[in-house]
Write a protein that holds these residues in place. Structure first.
Motif, PDB file in Angstrom:
ATOM      1  N   SER A 253     -42.960  16.581  20.808  1.00 38.97           N
ATOM      2  CA  SER A 253     -42.064  16.206  21.912  1.00 38.97           C
ATOM      3  C   SER A 253     -41.388  14.867  21.625  1.00 38.97           C
ATOM      4  O   SER A 253     -40.212  14.669  21.951  1.00 38.97           O
ATOM      5  N   LYS A 254     -42.116  13.952  20.991  1.00 39.60           N
ATOM      6  CA  LYS A 254     -41.542  12.654  20.643  1.00 39.60           C
ATOM      7  C   LYS A 254     -40.451  12.828  19.589  1.00 39.60           C
ATOM      8  O   LYS A 254     -39.427  12.131  19.616  1.00 39.60           O
ATOM      9  N   PHE A 255     -40.673  13.743  18.667  1.00 37.02           N
ATOM     10  CA  PHE A 255     -39.666  14.000  17.638  1.00 37.02           C
ATOM     11  C   PHE A 255     -38.376  14.511  18.269  1.00 37.02           C
ATOM     12  O   PHE A 255     -37.282  14.026  17.978  1.00 37.02           O
ATOM     13  N   ILE A 256     -38.495  15.498  19.161  1.00 38.24           N
ATOM     14  CA  ILE A 256     -37.318  16.051  19.849  1.00 38.24           C
ATOM     15  C   ILE A 256     -36.637  14.978  20.688  1.00 38.24           C
ATOM     16  O   ILE A 256     -35.404  14.838  20.694  1.00 38.24           O
ATOM     17  N   PHE A 257     -37.441  14.193  21.393  1.00 40.25           N
ATOM     18  CA  PHE A 257     -36.923  13.130  22.264  1.00 40.25           C
ATOM     19  C   PHE A 257     -36.096  12.122  21.469  1.00 40.25           C
ATOM     20  O   PHE A 257     -34.953  11.810  21.825  1.00 40.25           O
ATOM     21  N   TYR A 258     -36.657  11.605  20.389  1.00 37.46           N
ATOM     22  CA  TYR A 258     -35.940  10.576  19.630  1.00 37.46           C
ATOM     23  C   TYR A 258     -34.734  11.137  18.893  1.00 37.46           C
ATOM     24  O   TYR A 258     -33.745  10.425  18.666  1.00 37.46           O
ATOM     25  N   LYS A 259     -34.770  12.401  18.510  1.00 34.43           N
ATOM     26  CA  LYS A 259     -33.590  13.031  17.928  1.00 34.43           C
ATOM     27  C   LYS A 259     -32.437  13.039  18.942  1.00 34.43           C
ATOM     28  O   LYS A 259     -31.281  12.760  18.609  1.00 34.43           O
ATOM     29  N   LYS A 260     -32.771  13.352  20.179  1.00 28.76           N
ATOM     30  CA  LYS A 260     -31.744  13.394  21.226  1.00 28.76           C
ATOM     31  C   LYS A 260     -31.254  11.998  21.577  1.00 28.76           C
ATOM     32  O   LYS A 260     -30.059  11.791  21.829  1.00 28.76           O
ATOM     33  N   ILE A 261     -32.169  11.024  21.600  1.00 27.15           N
ATOM     34  CA  ILE A 261     -31.778   9.646  21.876  1.00 27.15           C
ATOM     35  C   ILE A 261     -30.808   9.153  20.804  1.00 27.15           C
ATOM     36  O   ILE A 261     -29.793   8.516  21.106  1.00 27.15           O
ATOM     37  N   LEU A 262     -31.100   9.439  19.558  1.00 23.37           N
ATOM     38  CA  LEU A 262     -30.240   9.022  18.457  1.00 23.37           C
ATOM     39  C   LEU A 262     -28.844   9.624  18.604  1.00 23.37           C
ATOM     40  O   LEU A 262     -27.837   8.938  18.413  1.00 23.37           O
ATOM     41  N   ASP A 263     -28.772  10.880  18.985  1.00 26.89           N
ATOM     42  CA  ASP A 263     -27.487  11.552  19.170  1.00 26.89           C
ATOM     43  C   ASP A 263     -26.733  10.980  20.370  1.00 26.89           C
ATOM     44  O   ASP A 263     -25.538  10.671  20.279  1.00 26.89           O
ATOM     45  N   ILE A 264     -27.437  10.807  21.478  1.00 26.42           N
ATOM     46  CA  ILE A 264     -26.803  10.303  22.706  1.00 26.42           C
ATOM     47  C   ILE A 264     -26.281   8.882  22.519  1.00 26.42           C
ATOM     48  O   ILE A 264     -25.137   8.566  22.862  1.00 26.42           O
TER      49      ILE A 264
END
Length: 279
Positions: free
Chosen positions: A72-83
Motif C-alpha cells: 500500500s505504501k508503494f502504491i501511495f508514494y507512486k501516486k504522490i510522485l505523479d500528483i
C-alpha cells in the motif's frame, strides 16, 4: 513466519517514518521512500518464494493482514510522485483545483469493485480462502499495481486490491491536508460580525448540504471550491468544519443505503408542509 514478519515490518515502518521526518519536499520524499520500498519488496519476495505456510489460515493472515503494509505504501508514494510532479506551482487556486480533482478521483475509488470493497470494509471473512490463498492456475489482473511484481507465487487474486484500498485511504488524508494547508496559509484574518444563526443539526447533515451545492455548481458559476463553500457555511452558521468535512463525506459515501438522508428528509418535510397548507 511471525519472527520474520514482526522484525521485517517493524524495521520497515520505522524507516518510512524516518524518511517522512527528514525529507519535507513531497517529491523528494516519495522518491526516497520508493527506492527503499523497492529494496524491501525484493527482500520480502525472496523470503516468500522459499517459505512454506504452516496452514491456510497462516497464508490468509499474511496476504490479508500483513502484506498490504508495504504494498500500500508503494502504491501511495507512486501516486504522490505523479500528483506532485504535475501540480501547478504558480497559482494557489490552480493547485487547490489540482488536489480537489485528485481527491474526487479518490472518492470514486469504491465504485471500481463494489462487492469486494464492501466485503473488505465490513470485515467479512467467508471468502478469504478464495481471495487470500495463492492459486497458480488463476489469472491475476489488477491495473492499479503494474509496478508491483505479480508473480502468482507472490500474490493472491485480491491482496493487491486490499493494498489499493489502504493506499487510497492514505491518499485522501494526504490531499485533504494539502488543501487545508494551502487555505490556512492563504487566509487573511479580518474582524467579522458573529452570525446570529447557529447550526444545531449534526456536522454530517451540514456536509450533505454543502456537497449538494458544490456538485450542483450554483456558486460563482460553478467555480467555487468545496472548502470555500464550507468556510462560508461555517461563518454563517457558527459551525466549525475544517478537516471534518472530508471525514464526514467519507462516512456519507460509505453508507449502505441512501447517501443523502438529510437532503431527502428536507425535501419530504417541505412537501408535507406545503401540502398541509392546501388541505
Amino acid at each position: 513466519m511471525q519472527i520474520f514478519c514482526d522484525a521485517f515490518f517493524c524495521e520497515f515502518e520505522l524507516e518510512i517514518e524516518k524518511i517522512k521526518r527528514e525529507i519535507v519536499d513531497p517529491i523528494s520524499q516519495a522518491k526516497e521512500a520508493l527506492e527503499y520500498i523497492q529494496l524491501k519488496l525484493k527482500e520480502l519476495f525472496k523470503w516468500l518464494k522459499k517459505y512454506i505456510f504452516n496452514s491456510e489460515e497462516e497464508e490468509i493472515h499474511f496476504f490479508k493482514e500483513l502484506k498490504f503494509k508495504i504494498t500500500s505504501k508503494f502504491i501511495f508514494y507512486k501516486k504522490i510522485l505523479d500528483i506532485e510532479s504535475n501540480a501547478p506551482s504558480n497559482s494557489k487556486k490552480l493547485k487547490i483545483r489540482h488536489y480537489e480533482k485528485e481527491l474526487n478521483t479518490c472518492y470514486q475509488f469504491s465504485k471500481k469493485d463494489k462487492e469486494f470493497y464492501k466485503y473488505f470494509r465490513s470485515g467479512s471473512s467467508y471468502n478469504d480462502h478464495l481471495y487470500f490463498v495463492r492459486n497458480l492456475d488463476k489469472q491475476i489482473i489488477n491495473s492499479d499495481i503494474v509496478f508491483i511484481n505479480c508473480d502468482k507465487r507472490l500474490c493472491t487474486s485480491h491482496d493487491l486490491k486490499v493494498a489499493s484500498i489502504i493506499a487510497n485511504d492514505m491518499l485522501e488524508i494526504y490531499l485533504e491536508e494539502k488543501i487545508d494547508e494551502i487555505n490556512n496559509n492563504s487566509n487573511i484574518k479580518h474582524p467579522s460580525i458573529k452570525s446570529k444563526l447557529t447550526w444545531t443539526g449534526t456536522k454530517i447533515e451540514m456536509v450533505e448540504v454543502i456537497y449538494a451545492f458544490y456538485y450542483l455548481k450554483i456558486f460563482n458559476n460553478g467555480d467555487a471550491e468545496i472548502i470555500e463553500i464550507a468556510e462560508e457555511f461555517s461563518r454563517a452558521c457558527n459551525i466549525q468544519l475544517d478537516k471534518s468535512i472530508y471525514r464526514c463525506f467519507t462516512d456519507i459515501k460509505n453508507r449502505p443505503d441512501s447517501k443523502g438522508k438529510f437532503l431527502n428528509k428536507l425535501s419530504e418535510n417541505l412537501d408535507e408542509r406545503i401540502n398541509d397548507e392546501f388541505d
